[in-house]
Scaffold this active site. Sequence first.
Site, PDB file in Angstrom:
ATOM      1  N   SER A  14      40.122  57.111   6.083  1.00 47.16           N
ATOM      2  CA  SER A  14      40.729  58.440   5.962  1.00 47.16           C
ATOM      3  C   SER A  14      42.245  58.346   6.044  1.00 47.16           C
ATOM      4  CB  SER A  14      40.224  59.336   7.091  1.00 47.16           C
ATOM      5  OG  SER A  14      40.958  60.544   7.103  1.00 47.16           O
ATOM      6  N   TYR A  29      38.509  60.668  15.972  1.00 45.62           N
ATOM      7  CA  TYR A  29      38.243  60.544  14.524  1.00 45.62           C
ATOM      8  C   TYR A  29      39.223  59.555  13.882  1.00 45.62           C
ATOM      9  CZ  TYR A  29      37.864  61.836   9.599  1.00 45.62           C
ATOM     10  OH  TYR A  29      37.717  61.793   8.231  1.00 45.62           O
TER      11      TYR A  29
END
Length: 142
Positions: A14, A29
Amino acid sequence: MVERKKGAIVNIGSGAAIVIPSDPLYAVYAATKAYIDQFSRCLHVEYKKSGIDVQCQVPLYVATKMASIRRSSFFVPSTDGYARAALRWIGYEPRCTPYWPHTLLWGLACSLPESVVDAWRLRFCLRIRKRGQLKDSSRKQE
Ligand SMILES: NC(=O)c1ccc[n+]([C@@H]2O[C@H](COP(=O)([O-])OP(=O)(O)OC[C@H]3O[C@@H](n4cnc5c(N)ncnc54)[C@H](OP(=O)(O)O)[C@@H]3O)[C@@H](O)[C@H]2O)c1
Protein backbone atom coordinates in the site's frame (compact mmCIF):
# COMPACT_ATOMS: atom_id res chain seq x y z
CA MET A 1 7.10 -23.11 -9.01
CA VAL A 2 10.70 -23.98 -8.14
CA GLU A 3 10.41 -27.36 -9.90
CA ARG A 4 8.76 -25.79 -12.95
CA LYS A 5 11.28 -22.94 -12.86
CA LYS A 6 8.57 -20.36 -13.48
CA GLY A 7 5.86 -18.55 -11.62
CA ALA A 8 4.65 -15.22 -10.38
CA ILE A 9 3.64 -14.07 -6.92
CA VAL A 10 1.87 -10.73 -6.51
CA ASN A 11 1.58 -9.29 -3.04
CA ILE A 12 -0.53 -6.22 -2.39
CA GLY A 13 1.22 -3.56 -0.35
CA SER A 14 0.00 0.00 0.00
CA GLY A 15 0.99 3.56 -0.56
CA ALA A 16 0.33 3.91 3.18
CA ALA A 17 3.78 2.38 3.80
CA ILE A 18 5.73 3.38 0.72
CA VAL A 19 4.39 6.56 -0.85
CA ILE A 20 3.60 8.68 2.20
CA PRO A 21 6.15 9.08 5.01
CA SER A 22 3.63 8.12 7.73
CA ASP A 23 0.03 7.02 8.12
CA PRO A 24 -1.02 8.27 11.56
CA LEU A 25 -4.01 6.48 13.16
CA TYR A 26 -3.41 3.60 10.72
CA ALA A 27 -0.10 2.61 12.34
CA VAL A 28 -0.70 -1.16 12.42
CA TYR A 29 -2.04 -1.20 8.85
CA ALA A 30 0.90 0.80 7.50
CA ALA A 31 3.39 -1.34 9.45
CA THR A 32 2.00 -4.60 8.05
CA LYS A 33 2.23 -3.12 4.55
CA ALA A 34 5.88 -2.19 5.15
CA TYR A 35 6.45 -5.81 6.18
CA ILE A 36 4.85 -7.08 2.95
CA ASP A 37 7.02 -4.74 0.91
CA GLN A 38 10.32 -5.91 2.38
CA PHE A 39 9.19 -9.56 2.53
CA SER A 40 8.39 -9.42 -1.20
CA ARG A 41 11.63 -7.66 -2.04
CA CYS A 42 13.73 -10.31 -0.27
CA LEU A 43 11.81 -13.17 -1.93
CA HIS A 44 12.23 -11.42 -5.29
CA VAL A 45 16.01 -11.53 -4.91
CA GLU A 46 15.99 -15.12 -3.52
CA TYR A 47 13.85 -16.58 -6.29
CA LYS A 48 14.79 -14.50 -9.35
CA LYS A 49 17.25 -17.17 -10.54
CA SER A 50 14.55 -19.86 -10.15
CA GLY A 51 12.38 -18.07 -12.73
CA ILE A 52 9.88 -16.86 -10.14
CA ASP A 53 8.84 -13.23 -10.12
CA VAL A 54 7.81 -11.91 -6.73
CA GLN A 55 6.27 -8.48 -6.93
CA CYS A 56 4.80 -6.09 -4.40
CA GLN A 57 2.19 -3.80 -5.92
CA VAL A 58 1.67 -0.49 -4.16
CA PRO A 59 -1.75 0.94 -4.90
CA LEU A 60 -3.04 4.25 -3.61
CA TYR A 61 -6.84 4.57 -3.26
CA VAL A 62 -8.99 2.08 -5.20
CA ALA A 63 -12.82 2.22 -5.04
CA THR A 64 -13.55 -0.75 -2.75
CA LYS A 65 -15.46 -1.64 0.39
CA MET A 66 -12.33 -1.41 2.51
CA ALA A 67 -11.54 2.11 1.33
CA SER A 68 -15.23 3.10 1.75
CA ILE A 69 -15.15 4.65 -1.72
CA ARG A 70 -18.11 3.80 -3.93
CA ARG A 71 -17.35 5.75 -7.12
CA SER A 72 -14.17 5.56 -9.16
CA SER A 73 -12.50 8.68 -10.53
CA PHE A 74 -9.29 9.63 -12.35
CA PHE A 75 -7.12 9.11 -9.25
CA VAL A 76 -9.26 6.34 -7.74
CA PRO A 77 -9.72 3.44 -10.16
CA SER A 78 -12.48 0.86 -9.99
CA THR A 79 -11.44 -2.68 -9.08
CA ASP A 80 -11.65 -3.66 -12.78
CA GLY A 81 -9.55 -0.66 -13.81
CA TYR A 82 -6.93 -1.44 -11.18
CA ALA A 83 -6.88 -5.15 -12.07
CA ARG A 84 -6.37 -4.38 -15.77
CA ALA A 85 -3.38 -2.16 -14.97
CA ALA A 86 -2.07 -4.64 -12.38
CA LEU A 87 -1.97 -7.59 -14.77
CA ARG A 88 0.14 -5.67 -17.28
CA TRP A 89 2.88 -5.16 -14.65
CA ILE A 90 3.36 -8.75 -13.51
CA GLY A 91 6.91 -9.92 -14.17
CA TYR A 92 8.49 -6.47 -14.35
CA GLU A 93 9.69 -4.50 -11.34
CA PRO A 94 9.80 -6.01 -7.81
CA ARG A 95 7.81 -3.02 -6.56
CA CYS A 96 5.40 -1.07 -8.71
CA THR A 97 2.36 1.19 -8.80
CA PRO A 98 0.50 -0.20 -11.81
CA TYR A 99 -2.21 2.47 -12.15
CA TRP A 100 -0.37 5.41 -13.73
CA PRO A 101 -2.34 8.31 -12.11
CA HIS A 102 -1.17 6.87 -8.77
CA THR A 103 2.39 7.34 -10.02
CA LEU A 104 1.65 11.05 -10.50
CA LEU A 105 0.49 11.30 -6.88
CA TRP A 106 3.58 9.39 -5.73
CA GLY A 107 5.75 11.94 -7.59
CA LEU A 108 3.86 14.79 -5.94
CA ALA A 109 4.24 13.24 -2.46
CA CYS A 110 7.99 12.82 -3.02
CA SER A 111 8.41 16.41 -4.14
CA LEU A 112 6.95 17.84 -0.91
CA PRO A 113 8.75 18.08 2.44
CA GLU A 114 7.90 15.08 4.66
CA SER A 115 6.64 17.37 7.44
CA VAL A 116 4.05 18.85 5.06
CA VAL A 117 2.79 15.42 3.96
CA ASP A 118 2.77 14.20 7.60
CA ALA A 119 0.70 17.19 8.71
CA TRP A 120 -1.76 16.81 5.80
CA ARG A 121 -2.15 13.08 6.47
CA LEU A 122 -2.76 13.58 10.20
CA ARG A 123 -5.49 16.15 9.47
CA PHE A 124 -7.03 13.84 6.86
CA CYS A 125 -7.05 10.80 9.19
CA LEU A 126 -8.41 12.80 12.12
CA ARG A 127 -11.32 13.88 9.89
CA ILE A 128 -12.03 10.24 8.99
CA ARG A 129 -11.97 9.27 12.67
CA LYS A 130 -14.31 12.13 13.58
CA ARG A 131 -16.79 11.06 10.87
CA GLY A 132 -16.65 7.47 12.16
CA GLN A 133 -17.20 8.58 15.75
CA LEU A 134 -20.20 10.71 14.74
CA LYS A 135 -21.68 7.74 12.81
CA ASP A 136 -21.14 5.48 15.83
CA SER A 137 -22.80 7.87 18.26
CA SER A 138 -25.82 8.45 15.97
CA ARG A 139 -26.19 4.64 15.58
CA LYS A 140 -26.12 4.24 19.38
CA GLN A 141 -28.78 6.95 19.80
CA GLU A 142 -31.06 5.16 17.30
N1 LIG B 1 -8.79 -0.06 -1.62
C1 LIG B 1 -7.71 0.68 -1.45
O1 LIG B 1 -7.76 1.93 -1.52
C2 LIG B 1 -6.38 0.04 -1.17
C3 LIG B 1 -5.21 0.82 -1.22
C4 LIG B 1 -4.00 0.23 -0.99
C5 LIG B 1 -3.93 -1.12 -0.71
N2 LIG B 1 -5.06 -1.87 -0.66
C6 LIG B 1 -4.96 -3.30 -0.35
O2 LIG B 1 -5.67 -4.07 -1.29
C7 LIG B 1 -6.04 -5.31 -0.70
C8 LIG B 1 -7.48 -5.58 -1.02
O3 LIG B 1 -8.29 -4.62 -0.38
P1 LIG B 1 -9.59 -4.01 -1.04
O4 LIG B 1 -9.46 -2.54 -1.02
O5 LIG B 1 -9.84 -4.70 -2.36
O6 LIG B 1 -10.66 -4.35 0.04
P2 LIG B 1 -12.04 -5.13 -0.06
O7 LIG B 1 -12.72 -4.91 -1.36
O8 LIG B 1 -12.77 -4.78 1.19
O9 LIG B 1 -11.57 -6.63 -0.02
C9 LIG B 1 -10.91 -7.16 1.08
C10 LIG B 1 -10.97 -8.68 0.93
O10 LIG B 1 -10.29 -9.25 2.06
C11 LIG B 1 -11.16 -10.20 2.65
N3 LIG B 1 -10.90 -10.21 4.09
C12 LIG B 1 -11.02 -9.20 4.97
N4 LIG B 1 -10.67 -9.60 6.21
C13 LIG B 1 -10.34 -10.89 6.09
C14 LIG B 1 -9.90 -11.88 7.01
N5 LIG B 1 -9.74 -11.58 8.31
N6 LIG B 1 -9.64 -13.10 6.55
C15 LIG B 1 -9.80 -13.39 5.24
N7 LIG B 1 -10.20 -12.51 4.32
C16 LIG B 1 -10.47 -11.28 4.74
C17 LIG B 1 -12.56 -9.72 2.34
O11 LIG B 1 -13.46 -10.78 2.40
P3 LIG B 1 -15.05 -10.51 2.50
O12 LIG B 1 -15.49 -9.93 1.21
O13 LIG B 1 -15.59 -11.88 2.75
O14 LIG B 1 -15.25 -9.57 3.65
C18 LIG B 1 -12.38 -9.21 0.92
O15 LIG B 1 -12.46 -10.25 -0.04
C19 LIG B 1 -5.76 -5.17 0.81
O16 LIG B 1 -4.56 -5.85 1.08
C20 LIG B 1 -5.57 -3.67 1.00
O17 LIG B 1 -4.71 -3.39 2.07
C21 LIG B 1 -6.29 -1.32 -0.89
